[in-house]
Design an enzyme around this catalytic site. Sequence first.
Site, PDB file in Angstrom:
ATOM      1  CE  LYS A   1      -4.124  -2.015   0.313  1.00 31.56           C
ATOM      2  NZ  LYS A   1      -5.173  -1.895  -0.714  1.00 31.56           N
TER       3      LYS A   1
ATOM      4  CD  GLU B   1     -10.028   3.720   0.764  1.00 34.68           C
ATOM      5  OE1 GLU B   1      -9.930   4.936   0.536  1.00 34.68           O
ATOM      6  OE2 GLU B   1      -9.269   2.879   0.217  1.00 34.68           O
TER       7      GLU B   1
ATOM      8  CB  SER C   1      -0.160  -8.205  -0.870  1.00 33.55           C
ATOM      9  OG  SER C   1      -0.936  -9.023  -0.011  1.00 33.55           O
TER      10      SER C   1
HETATM   11  C1  LIG Z   1      -1.586  -7.033   2.842  1.00 36.55           C
HETATM   12  C2  LIG Z   1      -2.747  -6.729   1.956  1.00 36.55           C
HETATM   13  N1  LIG Z   1      -2.900  -7.425   0.826  1.00 36.55           N
HETATM   14  C3  LIG Z   1      -3.943  -7.180  -0.004  1.00 36.55           C
HETATM   15  C4  LIG Z   1      -4.906  -6.217   0.296  1.00 36.55           C
HETATM   16  C5  LIG Z   1      -6.049  -6.035  -0.642  1.00 36.55           C
HETATM   17  O1  LIG Z   1      -6.026  -4.828  -1.359  1.00 36.55           O
HETATM   18  P1  LIG Z   1      -5.727  -4.806  -2.893  1.00 36.55           P
HETATM   19  O2  LIG Z   1      -6.650  -5.785  -3.550  1.00 36.55           O
HETATM   20  O3  LIG Z   1      -6.032  -3.397  -3.302  1.00 36.55           O
HETATM   21  O4  LIG Z   1      -4.295  -5.168  -3.103  1.00 36.55           O
HETATM   22  C6  LIG Z   1      -4.778  -5.459   1.466  1.00 36.55           C
HETATM   23  C7  LIG Z   1      -5.759  -4.440   1.807  1.00 36.55           C
HETATM   24  O5  LIG Z   1      -5.766  -3.834   2.828  1.00 36.55           O
HETATM   25  C8  LIG Z   1      -3.660  -5.734   2.326  1.00 36.55           C
HETATM   26  O6  LIG Z   1      -3.491  -5.044   3.464  1.00 36.55           O
END
Ligand SMILES: Cc1ncc(COP(=O)(O)O)c(C=O)c1O
Length: 393
Positions: free
Chosen positions: A89, A111, A377
């Site tokens: 993020k 948000e 992620s």
């Molecule tokens: C670690 C992590 N992975 C994935 C996501 C999902 O978001 P996005 O689909 O925008 O990557 C989030 C959302 O808060 C997150 O914190």
Amino acid sequence: MKYGVNEQGYYGDFGGAYIPEMLYPNVEELRQQYLTIINDDSFKAEFNQLLKDYVGRPSPLYYAKRYSEKYGANIFFKREDLNHTGSHKINNAIGQILLAKRLNKKRIIAETGAGQHGVATATVCALMGIECVVYMGEIDMARQAPNVSRMKMLGAKVVPATSGSKTLKDATNEALRDWIGNPVDTHYIIGSVVGPYPYPDMVARFQSIISLETKKQLFEHTGKELPEYVMACVGGGSNAMGMFYHFLDDESVKLVAVEAAGKGVDSGHSAATTFLGKEGVLHGSRTILMQTDDGQVVEPYSISAGLDYPGIGPQHAHLYKINRAQYVSVTDDEALQAGLLCCQLEGIIPAIETAHALAQLEKMKFSPTDNVVVCISGRGDKDLDTYIKYFGY
Ligand SMILES: Cc1ncc(COP(=O)(O)O)c(C=O)c1O
């Protein structure tokens, strides 16, 4: 770019900017300026410098040896969990705060679901000395409590969203309401590839650093730039879009997007948007979303706050409809088990969102020569309570 946005802000049938009149000046200002600003040399220099020295990029592409043995392919982890603040993020938050400064904005709103986007936004606001207000569903504030404290320490005001399912959708509604009330001095840092055009394109560009680095790093590992598969979890879809971006036009690369099935796609407690959703408008763009026959949004459910969202970004809706990417889903139980496996095989505690992408490996059939990149992620510190309750540690 074949799968990119057109000048009207659409990806095939999806996208656009469906916004109330009060937001029009803000969104129009962004639309007119975002490409000029982010393509400017001084912007690029500042963005890249901060990604390098503050975020710690490039994030490693790690060859996961024990995973590779288990799944019979070469499995690589793209380590966004190692970024400052613990997830992908921050890439987008840095990009948007630099943009907001150039637009002379004095106040930032955001948000957040899992709290990772809220923490990333609070972080960049502290860095730049700008006021920050983060909207977060009341339920998410409880299940991601460590991130609420982090945001507060970083100087942000965290406002609970108490309507609907008290999760990400409702936090987004509150943030949009704030923006309508403060159209002149406030920039809304949306945390995923959702919202009215130009947000989906802008956020995808900021996150595209993930696949840009991956191509180069995979070449260093294997002598090939293109893997057979790239895989990522999808809430709104920003880590997945960042992971897919520079592979979209390479049709040999199979793109796998993993949604949250919650307690099962047919259980009435799910966030498997492509499976359960229909075309409609959510948070300013035409996309696929979970809705009743008369168009009311269905409350989603997932154990993972970051995937607990009834829609997906419009580019994902397009990639789904034209079959360029495969959309699958994984239950809470499958994700938690996969999270534990990652701890035990690789010594990495993943975010529960990320664990959804890892769980999908169980369901794939690979050839031994396949190169597979999974986007890690985020890290699981914020989820320890949930893991502990589930496994009883
Ligand atoms: C670690 C992590 N992975 C994935 C996501 C999902 O978001 P996005 O689909 O925008 O990557 C989030 C959302 O808060 C997150 O914190």
